[in-house]
Structures are given as structure tokens and as C-alpha cells.
Design an enzyme around this catalytic site. Structure first.
Site, PDB file in Angstrom:
ATOM      1  N   HIS A 120      -0.175  -6.524   0.544  1.00 21.31           N
ATOM      2  CA  HIS A 120       0.561  -5.526   1.324  1.00 21.31           C
ATOM      3  C   HIS A 120       0.651  -4.187   0.601  1.00 21.31           C
ATOM      4  O   HIS A 120       0.735  -4.101  -0.611  1.00 21.31           O
ATOM      5  CB  HIS A 120       1.966  -6.039   1.657  1.00 21.31           C
ATOM      6  CG  HIS A 120       2.829  -6.285   0.460  1.00 21.31           C
ATOM      7  ND1 HIS A 120       3.559  -5.295  -0.150  1.00 21.31           N
ATOM      8  CD2 HIS A 120       3.086  -7.418  -0.249  1.00 21.31           C
ATOM      9  CE1 HIS A 120       4.242  -5.792  -1.168  1.00 21.31           C
ATOM     10  NE2 HIS A 120       3.961  -7.082  -1.252  1.00 21.31           N
ATOM     11  N   ASP A 121       0.573  -3.134   1.385  1.00 23.40           N
ATOM     12  CA  ASP A 121       0.763  -1.754   0.932  1.00 23.40           C
ATOM     13  C   ASP A 121      -0.307  -1.283  -0.049  1.00 23.40           C
ATOM     14  O   ASP A 121      -0.088  -0.324  -0.792  1.00 23.40           O
ATOM     15  CB  ASP A 121       2.161  -1.569   0.323  1.00 23.40           C
ATOM     16  CG  ASP A 121       3.265  -1.900   1.313  1.00 23.40           C
ATOM     17  OD1 ASP A 121       3.445  -1.140   2.269  1.00 23.40           O
ATOM     18  OD2 ASP A 121       3.927  -2.952   1.148  1.00 23.40           O
ATOM     19  N   GLY A 138       0.052  -6.623  -4.233  1.00 23.16           N
ATOM     20  CA  GLY A 138       0.651  -5.548  -3.457  1.00 23.16           C
ATOM     21  C   GLY A 138       0.647  -4.216  -4.174  1.00 23.16           C
ATOM     22  O   GLY A 138       0.711  -4.139  -5.397  1.00 23.16           O
TER      23      GLY A 138
END
Length: 265
Positions: A120-121, A138
Site C-alpha cells: 500500500h501507498d 508499504g
């Protein structure tokens, strides 16, 4: 449009008429698939993921799924936005965003081999190759033209510059600046990614220039701040500025990987 009768497509998914979707794939609400995308069998695309034109998603891949974060709540979801002409091989997994407004972003012409993962991100540039099971935790930032070999694991919040090559089964726990070849547990910079630089059109003069900058930064015995000043003065040019700008940015908090041995901060 060619959609297999076993595929499940949400009513509000935006599918370009030229898209192909294979057997048993699931396209959830809010997903956008651009012109010419090819979605193979048993693919799951969720989380309002957006795919630009010409992407190929192979069997069993999962894009835009919930991030592997124990604090995740659906109301915190941020987008997964993918550019054009990427190729995601079998069982690739890419998480949607959770903690930044930008969410997870993938550029153009990236090639992700089987079972590779982007957390994520993450912010991923263009023309990168992730070999089998290479993993970005992440918030990783990956530049352009990099090659991550099999089983590479990049620690969360690390940055990797442009045109780097990371050797197989390497744990990357610190930032890797542009043009570097890194390997080991944990990763250390071993030299230049000469293969990648040649392929990218850097001639012998440019490669020698980059090598001299790294020798000054990491082998001169100077403190980094002083070595950076001397590098800028002694070897002016776009390649030098690209390296120095990466080091100055230094916003990951992870530090720069060592060049063979440790260096002074």
C-alpha cells in the site's frame, strides 16, 4: 468487448469497449479499465482501481485489494492508479492505498513477474522489472528503469532511485541511490549497474563520470556533506545532480545503503 460468461462485472465498473476479460475474473464496483486492457482468468480487481490503456493482467493476479495492514478500515481506502502498458504476470498482488492521498501509484511499461507484490501507498515509476516474488513493503518509492531480482524484499519507506539493479534474495533496508548495483543481507552497494546503464544509452564517458562521483562520495573518506560539495564542483552534469538530488531528498528516514563498508554520516 470480449467478456467470458463466467466473469463477474459490477454494474458501475467502467470498461472500455475494447477490453478482454477471461473466465471467472471479478471486476468490482468503481473499477476503471482503459482501452485495450487484457484481463486473463481468475483475476480480481477491486477497490475502485484505475487501469490505463494497454495493461495485461495474467491468471490469478489481484489488484487493488485491501492492504496487508492490521489497522486497515474500508473507509480509509485510497486509490490504486495504474498507468499504461504494464504487464502483471501470474498471481501478482498490488494493494490499494490507505494512508496517503496519492494512494498506490504505478507508472507505465512496468513488468511484474509471478507472485511479486507491491504494498500500500507505494509510488512506482516507469520501465521497472520485478522478478518472481520481489516485494515492496508499504510506502516504498521506486524510480524508473530498475531491475529487482527474485526474492528481493524492500523495507517500508525505503527509496530506490533510477536504473538500479538489486541482486536476488536481497533485503533492502536503506535507500539505494540512482545507478547502483546492490546485493546482500542487508543490501550494500557493490558498484554501478553497468548493464542497465548501457541499455539506457549511457556511454563510457557518462558511466566513468558516475563511477567517479560514487568513488568520491563513498571512498574518499570525506564526510558526506563535504563529498557532495566536491562532487558537484568536480563533476558537474545531469548524472551528478540526479545522484545528489536523491541523497539530499533523504525523506525516507532509512539512510543510504553503505558502499561495501560503512561510511561517515
Amino acid at each position: 468487448m470480449s467478456i467470458h460468461p463466467t466473469a463477474i462485472i459490477a454494474a458501475d465498473a467502467e470498461i472500455h469497449p475494447s477490453v478482454t476479460i477471461g473466465p471467472y475474473s471479478i471486476i468490482e464496483a468503481g473499477v476503471q479499465l482503459g482501452e485495450g486492457c487484457v484481463i486473463d482468468s481468475h483475476v480480481l480487481i477491486s477497490g475502485a482501481a484505475q487501469l490505463g490503456p494497454g495493461n495485461r493482467v495474467c491468471h490469478g493476479a489481484t489488484l487493488g485489494t485491501e492492504p496487508q495492514d492490521i489497522g486497515f478500515r474500508p473507509e480509509h481506502s485510497k486509490p490504486l492508479i495504474i498507468g499504461a502498458h504494464n504487464h502483471f504476470k501470474e498471481c501478482v498482488n498490488i494493494s490499494r492505498g490507505i494512508k496517503t492521498d496519492a494512494g498506490t501509484r504505478i507508472g507505465d511499461h512496468n513488468y511484474l513477474m509471478a507472485f511479486s507484490h507491491i504494498g500500500h501507498d507505494c509510488l512506482v515509476g516507469n520501465h521497472n522489472t520485478l522478478a518472481n516474488t520481489a516485494t515492496l513493503a508499504g510506502h516504498v518509492s521506486l524510480g524508473d528503469g530498475n531491475f529487482l531480482a527474485g526474492h528481493v524484499a524492500v523495507h517500508q519507506f525505503c527509496r530506490i532511485g533510477d536504473l538500479c539493479m538489486i541482486g536476488g534474495i536481497t533485503g533492502v533496508a536503506q535507500d539505494i541511490p540512482p545507478f547502483a548495483l546492490a546485493n546482500g543481507q542487508r543490501a550494500r552497494i557493490l558498484g554501478l549497474n553497468t548493464v542497465g546503464l548501457r541499455r539506457a544509452g549511457f556511454d563510457s564517458k557518462a558511466r566513468g563520470h558516475i563511477k567517479a562521483v560514487y568513488r568520491l562520495l563513498f571512498r574518499s573518506g570525506l564526510r558526506l556533506s563535504q563529498a557532495m560539495e566536491e562532487a558537484a564542483a568536480a563533476y558537474p552534469g545531469a548524472e551528478t545532480e540526479r545522484i545528489l538530488a536523491f541523497i539530499r531528498a533523504g525523506d525516507s528516514g532509512r539512510g543510504i545503503a553503505a558502499f561495501g563498508g560503512e561510511r561517515k554520516p
